[in-house]
Write a protein that holds these residues in place. Structure first.
Motif, PDB file in Angstrom:
ATOM      1  N   GLY A 225      32.695  39.735  45.819  1.00 33.41           N
ATOM      2  CA  GLY A 225      34.035  39.449  45.323  1.00 33.41           C
ATOM      3  C   GLY A 225      34.394  40.272  44.102  1.00 33.41           C
ATOM      4  N   GLU A 226      33.430  40.473  43.222  1.00 36.68           N
ATOM      5  CA  GLU A 226      33.701  41.283  42.027  1.00 36.68           C
ATOM      6  C   GLU A 226      33.985  42.730  42.406  1.00 36.68           C
ATOM      7  OE1 GLU A 226      30.208  40.551  39.743  1.00 36.68           O
ATOM      8  OE2 GLU A 226      30.890  38.556  39.071  1.00 36.68           O
ATOM      9  N   ARG A 227      33.238  43.248  43.362  1.00 33.83           N
ATOM     10  CA  ARG A 227      33.483  44.628  43.822  1.00 33.83           C
ATOM     11  C   ARG A 227      34.877  44.738  44.448  1.00 33.83           C
ATOM     12  NH1 ARG A 227      29.705  48.757  45.405  1.00 33.83           N
ATOM     13  NH2 ARG A 227      30.668  50.360  46.739  1.00 33.83           N
ATOM     14  N   LEU A 228      35.242  43.745  45.265  1.00 33.87           N
ATOM     15  CA  LEU A 228      36.553  43.766  45.913  1.00 33.87           C
ATOM     16  C   LEU A 228      37.677  43.639  44.894  1.00 33.87           C
ATOM     17  CD1 LEU A 228      38.314  43.723  48.463  1.00 33.87           C
ATOM     18  CD2 LEU A 228      37.962  41.243  48.559  1.00 33.87           C
TER      19      LEU A 228
ATOM     20  N   VAL B   7      50.888  43.288  42.865  1.00 30.63           N
ATOM     21  CA  VAL B   7      49.809  42.845  43.758  1.00 30.63           C
ATOM     22  C   VAL B   7      48.687  42.373  42.850  1.00 30.63           C
ATOM     23  CG1 VAL B   7      48.156  43.521  45.533  1.00 30.63           C
ATOM     24  CG2 VAL B   7      50.484  44.436  45.582  1.00 30.63           C
ATOM     25  N   VAL B   8      48.541  41.081  42.744  1.00 36.47           N
ATOM     26  CA  VAL B   8      47.695  40.486  41.712  1.00 36.47           C
ATOM     27  C   VAL B   8      46.570  39.683  42.364  1.00 36.47           C
ATOM     28  CG1 VAL B   8      47.652  38.966  39.694  1.00 36.47           C
ATOM     29  CG2 VAL B   8      49.700  40.341  40.187  1.00 36.47           C
ATOM     30  N   VAL B   9      45.337  40.011  42.012  1.00 37.39           N
ATOM     31  CA  VAL B   9      44.171  39.296  42.515  1.00 37.39           C
ATOM     32  C   VAL B   9      43.796  38.212  41.518  1.00 37.39           C
ATOM     33  CG1 VAL B   9      41.770  39.483  43.249  1.00 37.39           C
ATOM     34  CG2 VAL B   9      43.355  41.350  43.695  1.00 37.39           C
ATOM     35  N   ARG B  10      43.574  36.997  42.033  1.00 41.71           N
ATOM     36  CA  ARG B  10      43.269  35.865  41.169  1.00 41.71           C
ATOM     37  C   ARG B  10      42.092  35.084  41.719  1.00 41.71           C
ATOM     38  NH1 ARG B  10      49.584  33.882  41.007  1.00 41.71           N
ATOM     39  NH2 ARG B  10      50.333  35.325  39.400  1.00 41.71           N
ATOM     40  N   GLY B  11      41.455  34.334  40.829  1.00 46.07           N
ATOM     41  CA  GLY B  11      40.449  33.387  41.273  1.00 46.07           C
ATOM     42  C   GLY B  11      39.026  33.805  40.947  1.00 46.07           C
ATOM     43  N   ARG B  12      38.117  32.881  41.184  1.00 43.33           N
ATOM     44  CA  ARG B  12      36.706  33.161  41.037  1.00 43.33           C
ATOM     45  C   ARG B  12      36.314  34.217  42.061  1.00 43.33           C
ATOM     46  NH1 ARG B  12      33.075  30.449  38.149  1.00 43.33           N
ATOM     47  NH2 ARG B  12      30.864  30.643  38.669  1.00 43.33           N
ATOM     48  N   ALA B  13      35.333  35.056  41.720  1.00 42.63           N
ATOM     49  CA  ALA B  13      34.987  36.180  42.590  1.00 42.63           C
ATOM     50  C   ALA B  13      34.625  35.732  44.001  1.00 42.63           C
ATOM     51  CB  ALA B  13      33.837  36.973  41.967  1.00 42.63           C
TER      52      ALA B  13
ATOM     53  N   GLU C 108      29.088  46.553  51.544  1.00 43.83           N
ATOM     54  CA  GLU C 108      29.818  47.327  50.540  1.00 43.83           C
ATOM     55  C   GLU C 108      30.761  48.312  51.218  1.00 43.83           C
ATOM     56  OE1 GLU C 108      27.107  49.016  47.725  1.00 43.83           O
ATOM     57  OE2 GLU C 108      26.560  47.057  46.874  1.00 43.83           O
ATOM     58  N   ALA C 109      30.366  48.821  52.372  1.00 44.41           N
ATOM     59  CA  ALA C 109      31.248  49.725  53.124  1.00 44.41           C
ATOM     60  C   ALA C 109      32.505  48.994  53.589  1.00 44.41           C
ATOM     61  CB  ALA C 109      30.498  50.318  54.319  1.00 44.41           C
ATOM     62  N   ASP C 110      32.363  47.715  54.005  1.00 39.93           N
ATOM     63  CA  ASP C 110      33.533  46.924  54.376  1.00 39.93           C
ATOM     64  C   ASP C 110      34.477  46.768  53.190  1.00 39.93           C
ATOM     65  OD1 ASP C 110      32.735  46.382  57.035  1.00 39.93           O
ATOM     66  OD2 ASP C 110      31.521  44.679  56.389  1.00 39.93           O
ATOM     67  N   ILE C 111      33.906  46.484  52.035  1.00 38.69           N
ATOM     68  CA  ILE C 111      34.720  46.320  50.827  1.00 38.69           C
ATOM     69  C   ILE C 111      35.448  47.619  50.503  1.00 38.69           C
ATOM     70  CG2 ILE C 111      34.681  45.820  48.358  1.00 38.69           C
ATOM     71  CD1 ILE C 111      34.083  43.366  49.996  1.00 38.69           C
ATOM     72  N   ASP C 112      34.727  48.730  50.553  1.00 39.66           N
ATOM     73  CA  ASP C 112      35.338  50.021  50.215  1.00 39.66           C
ATOM     74  C   ASP C 112      36.439  50.376  51.216  1.00 39.66           C
ATOM     75  OD1 ASP C 112      33.568  50.125  48.126  1.00 39.66           O
ATOM     76  OD2 ASP C 112      32.184  51.522  49.111  1.00 39.66           O
ATOM     77  N   ARG C 113      36.210  50.091  52.498  1.00 37.85           N
ATOM     78  CA  ARG C 113      37.243  50.343  53.505  1.00 37.85           C
ATOM     79  C   ARG C 113      38.468  49.472  53.222  1.00 37.85           C
ATOM     80  NH1 ARG C 113      40.626  53.134  56.386  1.00 37.85           N
ATOM     81  NH2 ARG C 113      41.462  51.976  58.172  1.00 37.85           N
ATOM     82  N   THR C 114      38.234  48.219  52.853  1.00 32.11           N
ATOM     83  CA  THR C 114      39.346  47.318  52.526  1.00 32.11           C
ATOM     84  C   THR C 114      40.159  47.862  51.363  1.00 32.11           C
ATOM     85  OG1 THR C 114      38.083  45.404  53.304  1.00 32.11           O
ATOM     86  CG2 THR C 114      39.932  44.969  51.817  1.00 32.11           C
ATOM     87  N   VAL C 115      39.480  48.349  50.344  1.00 31.41           N
ATOM     88  CA  VAL C 115      40.186  48.895  49.176  1.00 31.41           C
ATOM     89  C   VAL C 115      41.034  50.099  49.581  1.00 31.41           C
ATOM     90  CG1 VAL C 115      39.866  50.025  46.939  1.00 31.41           C
ATOM     91  CG2 VAL C 115      38.522  47.988  47.513  1.00 31.41           C
ATOM     92  N   ASP C 116      40.511  50.938  50.471  1.00 38.40           N
ATOM     93  CA  ASP C 116      41.302  52.080  50.953  1.00 38.40           C
ATOM     94  C   ASP C 116      42.583  51.603  51.648  1.00 38.40           C
ATOM     95  OD1 ASP C 116      39.456  53.888  50.000  1.00 38.40           O
ATOM     96  OD2 ASP C 116      38.443  54.160  51.933  1.00 38.40           O
TER      97      ASP C 116
ATOM     98  N   GLY D  78      38.147  46.817  42.945  1.00 36.51           N
ATOM     99  CA  GLY D  78      38.728  47.877  43.768  1.00 36.51           C
ATOM    100  C   GLY D  78      40.201  47.669  44.041  1.00 36.51           C
ATOM    101  N   VAL D  79      40.581  46.429  44.357  1.00 36.67           N
ATOM    102  CA  VAL D  79      41.990  46.143  44.644  1.00 36.67           C
ATOM    103  C   VAL D  79      42.838  46.362  43.390  1.00 36.67           C
ATOM    104  CG1 VAL D  79      43.626  44.306  45.228  1.00 36.67           C
ATOM    105  CG2 VAL D  79      41.521  44.581  46.561  1.00 36.67           C
ATOM    106  N   ARG D  80      42.348  45.888  42.267  1.00 38.24           N
ATOM    107  CA  ARG D  80      43.115  46.071  41.023  1.00 38.24           C
ATOM    108  C   ARG D  80      43.289  47.551  40.689  1.00 38.24           C
ATOM    109  NH1 ARG D  80      39.649  41.113  38.667  1.00 38.24           N
ATOM    110  NH2 ARG D  80      41.125  39.437  39.189  1.00 38.24           N
TER     111      ARG D  80
END
Length: 441
Positions: A328-331, A348-354, A398-406, A334-336
């Motif tokens: 969650g912290e990585r995501l 586009v604001v990310v909120r909440g516990r990781a 981590e690859a899923d997270i990075d793809r999501t950020v893209d 990346g989104v921010r």
């Protein structure tokens, strides 16, 4: 390169079939196609790990799996194997199975702040049982619920307080009062106004915001001072905050608590847990008037309890909660970064516990906007990301997270164009997504 929207002809046909047969087109309102952009609500064929495939063959990285219930990923091998072993032994008998005592022992070892537990199939039943038990123990009629938390039960005592209150008698609705999260003075004012009438305080111990310092301990003290029962709804915080719930993390013990969602990793199991003195009123070893606590035909099906035990073992042995937070912290980072890079960091604001991230979509005036949410969801789906929230599962890589950020970055580029035009309509593709709780269909 602009992502192409997925073709969903079979999903659209399946949605039409669902609406013809199932009120709302889904068995859970939050899964309805009104929650997704027009003609882009996929109907799922199957899932594995952090990915799902729709009936049209499109593959998605999935967030918020099973409304936060599938925290280990779909078809997790330890869970499915535990369930498979029980299926060959029968699932429901005329007397309790030995699995019931094993599951209770395992749960109470995982959540040592509780002294007794009773299992059910969904969170609503467990939380309503807590309310009924509190009313019986105190002899008081009113329930005080946290006004800042969106959902506690499908039963009348809570649904009567929402915009979807049709069918709930007004006299039932009047017995539920609200208090704000994080404000001890306002909560005490409610308890003073309805002195000797409030049976319990019901709240999620934490949500997208951390409890202010001393708040939960202050609630514990207020409940003791005014003679009411403190109930923690740990449906989300259980396992995602820690295996033993937020009560363990923050060191405040409620009288009763309810667990579900991640407890079964998608299998139907929930739990009401709490102090023996209270819980036993729903049992046989006391001399008081009996409370009809929880009694359900399928509440202790062996395969669901086996799933719950496997989930608890996996969390404890594999450090799942820590992994959820790390992912969650990585995501979130990346989104921010992606949103800021596209000039929409304030929108586009990310909120909440990781371990339990949500996102807000704000318009040019920085107000919450369903229209901009529609635009954003549409671009995520086009990039192969199914994300009504950013709630992670431990199956993500981590690859899923990075793809999501893209994909988020591509969505934010379109978001910037809509903000510059002060009109998201050209990028919405149809009607806006809807809030779940609304008075009219």
């Amino acid at each position: 390169m602009n992502a192409q929207e997925p073709g969903l002809p079979r999903s659209r046909q399946a949605n039409e079939r669902l609406h013809a047969l199932v009120p709302g087109g889904a068995h859970t309102y939050a899964k309805g196609d009104d929650q997704y952009p027009q003609d882009l609500a996929p109907v799922i064929s199957h899932g594995s790990g952090a990915h799902v495939w729709d009936v049209d063959g499109n593959r998605y990285i999935e967030y918020g799996s099973g409304l936060r219930s599938v925290s280990l990923g779909h078809a997790h091998p330890r869970v499915t194997e535990a369930v498979r072993r029980q299926l060959d032994r029968g699932s429901n008998f005329v007397r309790p199975s030995v699995v019931e005592v094993e599951a209770a022992e395992r749960f109470l070892a995982t959540v040592p702040t509780a002294e007794m537990v009773k299992f059910a199939k969904n969170g609503s039943d467990a939380t309503t049982a807590a309310v009924r038990l509190a009313r019986a123990a105190t002899g008081r009629p009113r329930v005080a619920v946290c006004a800042d938390h969106p959902f506690f039960s499908v039963d009348d005592w809570f649904i009567g307080t929402t915009p979807m209150s049709a069918g709930v008698p007004a006299e039932t609705d009047r017995l539920t009062v609200a208090f704000p999260y994080g404000d001890l003075a306002a909560t005490e004012e409610v308890l003073t106004r309805y002195r000797d009438e409030v049976a319990c305080l019901v709240l999620e111990p934490a949500t997208h915001t951390e409890p202010p310092p001393g708040y939960l301990a202050g609630l514990r003290a207020l409940a003791d001072r005014y003679g009411c029962v403190l109930v923690f709804d740990e449906m989300i915080t259980g396992f995602r905050w820690s295996e033993a719930g937020a009560q363990s993390l923050y060191g405040v013990v409620p009288d009763l608590s309810t667990f579900g969602k991640a407890l079964g990793n998608g299998f139907a199991v929930s739990a009401l847990a709490g102090r023996r003195e209270l819980m036993e009123r729903g049992g046989l070893r006391h001399s008081d008037e009996r409370v009809f606590l929880l009694s359900t035909t399928h509440g202790a099906e062996t395969h669901a309890l086996a799933a719950a035990m496997a989930v608890q073992a996996t969390y404890a042995e594999e450090g799942v909660t820590a992994r959820l937070h790390a992912l969650g912290e990585r995501l979130a980072a990346g989104v921010r970064e992606a949103a800021a890079g596209m000039g929409v960091g304030d929108h586009v604001v990310v909120r909440g516990r990781a371990s339990n991230l949500v996102f807000a979509t704000l318009d040019e005036h920085r107000r919450p906007s369903q229209e901009y949410r529609t635009l954003f969801l549409r671009r995520l789906l086009a990039g192969g990301v199914l994300a009504p929230s950013f709630v992670v599962s431990s199956a993500l890589t981590e690859a899923d997270i990075d793809r999501t950020v893209d994909v988020v970055a591509q969505a934010c580029a379109v978001y910037r164009k809509a903000l510059d035009a002060a009109d998201p309509a050209p990028w919405m593709g149809g009607r806006a997504v809807k809030p779940v709780f609304r008075r009219l269909a």
